[in-house]
Design an enzyme around this catalytic site. Structure first.
Site, PDB file in Angstrom:
ATOM      1  N   SER A 278     -17.690  22.301  27.882  1.00  0.00           N
ATOM      2  CA  SER A 278     -19.247  22.302  27.063  1.00  0.00           C
ATOM      3  C   SER A 278     -19.121  23.470  26.215  1.00  0.00           C
ATOM      4  O   SER A 278     -18.399  24.469  26.300  1.00  0.00           O
ATOM      5  CB  SER A 278     -20.328  22.841  28.166  1.00  0.00           C
ATOM      6  OG  SER A 278     -21.686  23.125  27.474  1.00  0.00           O
TER       7      SER A 278
ATOM      8  N   TYR B  93     -23.466  27.746  34.881  1.00  0.00           N
ATOM      9  CA  TYR B  93     -23.044  26.613  34.272  1.00  0.00           C
ATOM     10  C   TYR B  93     -22.157  27.284  33.259  1.00  0.00           C
ATOM     11  O   TYR B  93     -20.867  26.564  33.190  1.00  0.00           O
ATOM     12  CB  TYR B  93     -24.127  25.675  33.616  1.00  0.00           C
ATOM     13  CG  TYR B  93     -23.833  24.679  32.779  1.00  0.00           C
ATOM     14  CD1 TYR B  93     -23.214  23.455  33.245  1.00  0.00           C
ATOM     15  CD2 TYR B  93     -23.811  24.790  31.391  1.00  0.00           C
ATOM     16  CE1 TYR B  93     -22.952  22.288  32.600  1.00  0.00           C
ATOM     17  CE2 TYR B  93     -23.505  23.600  30.710  1.00  0.00           C
ATOM     18  CZ  TYR B  93     -23.126  22.642  31.177  1.00  0.00           C
ATOM     19  OH  TYR B  93     -22.673  21.406  30.334  1.00  0.00           O
TER      20      TYR B  93
HETATM   21  P1  NAP Z   1     -25.429  12.745  32.716  1.00  0.00           P
HETATM   22  O1  NAP Z   1     -25.838  11.652  31.826  1.00  0.00           O
HETATM   23  O2  NAP Z   1     -26.415  13.493  33.697  1.00  0.00           O
HETATM   24  O3  NAP Z   1     -24.651  11.897  33.800  1.00  0.00           O
HETATM   25  C1  NAP Z   1     -23.863  12.512  34.891  1.00  0.00           C
HETATM   26  C2  NAP Z   1     -22.915  11.698  35.561  1.00  0.00           C
HETATM   27  O4  NAP Z   1     -22.274  12.709  36.465  1.00  0.00           O
HETATM   28  C3  NAP Z   1     -23.553  10.898  36.346  1.00  0.00           C
HETATM   29  O5  NAP Z   1     -22.661   9.555  36.480  1.00  0.00           O
HETATM   30  C4  NAP Z   1     -23.708  11.070  37.657  1.00  0.00           C
HETATM   31  O6  NAP Z   1     -23.586  10.127  38.833  1.00  0.00           O
HETATM   32  C5  NAP Z   1     -22.535  12.053  37.777  1.00  0.00           C
HETATM   33  N1  NAP Z   1     -22.673  13.027  38.706  1.00  0.00           N
HETATM   34  C6  NAP Z   1     -23.464  13.898  38.989  1.00  0.00           C
HETATM   35  N2  NAP Z   1     -23.494  14.750  39.885  1.00  0.00           N
HETATM   36  C7  NAP Z   1     -22.452  14.189  40.676  1.00  0.00           C
HETATM   37  C8  NAP Z   1     -21.665  14.488  41.979  1.00  0.00           C
HETATM   38  N3  NAP Z   1     -21.955  15.685  42.452  1.00  0.00           N
HETATM   39  N4  NAP Z   1     -20.553  13.888  42.034  1.00  0.00           N
HETATM   40  C9  NAP Z   1     -20.086  12.724  41.313  1.00  0.00           C
HETATM   41  N5  NAP Z   1     -20.701  12.420  40.387  1.00  0.00           N
HETATM   42  C10 NAP Z   1     -21.869  12.824  40.046  1.00  0.00           C
HETATM   43  O7  NAP Z   1     -24.457  13.714  32.288  1.00  0.00           O
HETATM   44  P2  NAP Z   1     -23.450  14.011  30.751  1.00  0.00           P
HETATM   45  O8  NAP Z   1     -24.728  14.334  29.807  1.00  0.00           O
HETATM   46  O9  NAP Z   1     -22.964  12.420  30.522  1.00  0.00           O
HETATM   47  O10 NAP Z   1     -22.765  15.107  31.045  1.00  0.00           O
HETATM   48  C11 NAP Z   1     -21.310  14.661  31.493  1.00  0.00           C
HETATM   49  C12 NAP Z   1     -20.575  15.697  31.169  1.00  0.00           C
HETATM   50  O11 NAP Z   1     -20.629  16.452  30.082  1.00  0.00           O
HETATM   51  C13 NAP Z   1     -20.996  17.050  32.224  1.00  0.00           C
HETATM   52  O12 NAP Z   1     -19.805  17.564  32.597  1.00  0.00           O
HETATM   53  C14 NAP Z   1     -21.706  17.845  31.302  1.00  0.00           C
HETATM   54  O13 NAP Z   1     -21.735  19.329  31.672  1.00  0.00           O
HETATM   55  C15 NAP Z   1     -20.959  17.707  29.790  1.00  0.00           C
HETATM   56  N6  NAP Z   1     -21.810  18.016  28.811  1.00  0.00           N
HETATM   57  C16 NAP Z   1     -22.791  17.347  28.525  1.00  0.00           C
HETATM   58  C17 NAP Z   1     -23.489  17.844  27.295  1.00  0.00           C
HETATM   59  C18 NAP Z   1     -24.642  16.990  26.891  1.00  0.00           C
HETATM   60  O14 NAP Z   1     -25.450  17.560  26.147  1.00  0.00           O
HETATM   61  N7  NAP Z   1     -25.037  15.829  27.474  1.00  0.00           N
HETATM   62  C19 NAP Z   1     -23.170  18.713  26.740  1.00  0.00           C
HETATM   63  C20 NAP Z   1     -22.096  19.602  27.036  1.00  0.00           C
HETATM   64  C21 NAP Z   1     -21.301  19.205  28.015  1.00  0.00           C
HETATM   65  P3  NAP Z   1     -25.046   9.569  39.514  1.00  0.00           P
HETATM   66  O15 NAP Z   1     -25.641   8.953  38.447  1.00  0.00           O
HETATM   67  O16 NAP Z   1     -24.392   8.432  40.524  1.00  0.00           O
HETATM   68  O17 NAP Z   1     -25.554  10.652  40.432  1.00  0.00           O
END
Ligand code: NAP
Length: 265
Positions: free
Chosen positions: A146, A161
């Site tokens: 991130s 985080y």
């Molecule tokens: P998201 O929409 O909240 O999706 C999270 C995914 O991770 C879902 O498929 C969820 O599965 C899964 N997950 C959550 N807890 C889990 C666990 N304990 N074990 C296995 N799977 C788990 O998140 P996102 O925004 O796409 O983020 C994805 C990655 O990008 C993360 O590492 C996040 O920190 C990083 N990131 C995101 C952003 C942003 O702005 N969105 C920015 C920087 C970095 P279930 O639905 O089955 O629970």
């Protein structure tokens, strides 16, 4: 025509992970593994789209914050595919941030956040690297970090985080160097604010205000992360890229834009 390669993406039932799974299927990957935690229906829907693009898809339930679950996940995937070519350590997030100051933070929150945003990558990569070395696979590992690995997010008290994701960048560097001589490449992507379920903590008004501050003038979408993931997974194009973290954020982390965004809310 499929390329005969397999990819496993953690946290691919929605958001960035789901976009990556679909992108790899469109690129011609043969076997796409979709890990999820609780949203089986979401994972099945992603698998259907992957199959519609000509790849074989399997869904795998596992809690990536649990080392035993990660071992079971990796061993099942490798047994299903015969080998792992690409592992994408995507699952993570800040979840519900507890109220109060750092001094009041429950230690359990810290521990789980570090497992969710750093240890999980080690739990899964250790099995993947073992398999790649044993089978001579010129594999690829891509960690999703991130911008908050480099820029703090103090107002929301997402300190663990930030610390976990910063650890992931250094984990990428150190592991990348350790396995480079074997033809294995480990790299990392650090997204900025991308509109997914993770960002539903913000109101539409707050999101509009974010958008106005982003130098590119547009919000990031999960699909914006896919081209870099495909590049870093490529056997030929990524041959000379080792241990790097690539920020994809429309310029949010430049000129303090993300800082002011995070301080406003
Ligand atoms: P998201 O929409 O909240 O999706 C999270 C995914 O991770 C879902 O498929 C969820 O599965 C899964 N997950 C959550 N807890 C889990 C666990 N304990 N074990 C296995 N799977 C788990 O998140 P996102 O925004 O796409 O983020 C994805 C990655 O990008 C993360 O590492 C996040 O920190 C990083 N990131 C995101 C952003 C942003 O702005 N969105 C920015 C920087 C970095 P279930 O639905 O089955 O629970």
């Amino acid at each position: 025509m499929n390329n005969g390669r397999s990819v496993l993406i953690t946290g691919a039932s929605r958001g960035i992970g789901a976009a990556i799974a679909k992108g790899f299927a469109r690129e011609g990957y043969s076997f796409v593994g979709i890990n999820y935690h609780s949203d089986e229906a979401g994972a099945r829907a992603v698998a259907e789209e992957v199959q519609a693009n000509g790849a074989h898809a399997e869904i795998y339930q596992a809690d990536i914050s649990d080392s035993g679950d990660c071992q079971r996940l990796m061993e099942q995937f490798i047994s299903d595919t015969g080998k792992i070519d690409v592992l994408i350590n995507n699952a993570g997030g800040a979840q519900t941030i507890p109220a109060g100051s750092f001094a009041e933070m429950p230690v359990e929150y810290w521990d789980r956040q570090i497992r969710m945003n750093l240890s999980c990558a080690a739990y899964c990569s250790r099995i993947a690297i073992g398999d790649m070395l044993a089978k001579g696979t010129q594999g690829r590992i891509i960690n999703i970090s991130s911008v908050h690995s480099q820029v703090t997010w103090v107002k929301r008290k997402a300190l663990p985080y930030c610390a976990g994701k910063a650890g992931m960048n250094m984990f990428t560097k150190a592991l990348g160097v350790e396995v480079a001589r074997h033809g294995i490449r480990v790299n990392c992507i650090a997204p900025g604010f991308i509109k997914t379920q993770l960002t539903t903590r913000y109101t539409q008004e707050q999101i509009n205000a974010f958008e106005r501050k982003i130098p590119a003038g547009i919000l990031g979408r999960p699909e914006d992360i896919v081209p870099m993931a495909l590049l870093l997974a490529d056997e030929e194009k990524a041959r000379f890229i080792v241990g790097q973290t690539f920020v994809i954020d429309g310029g949010q982390s430049i000129d303090g834009a993300i800082d002011s965004m995070m301080y406003d809310f």
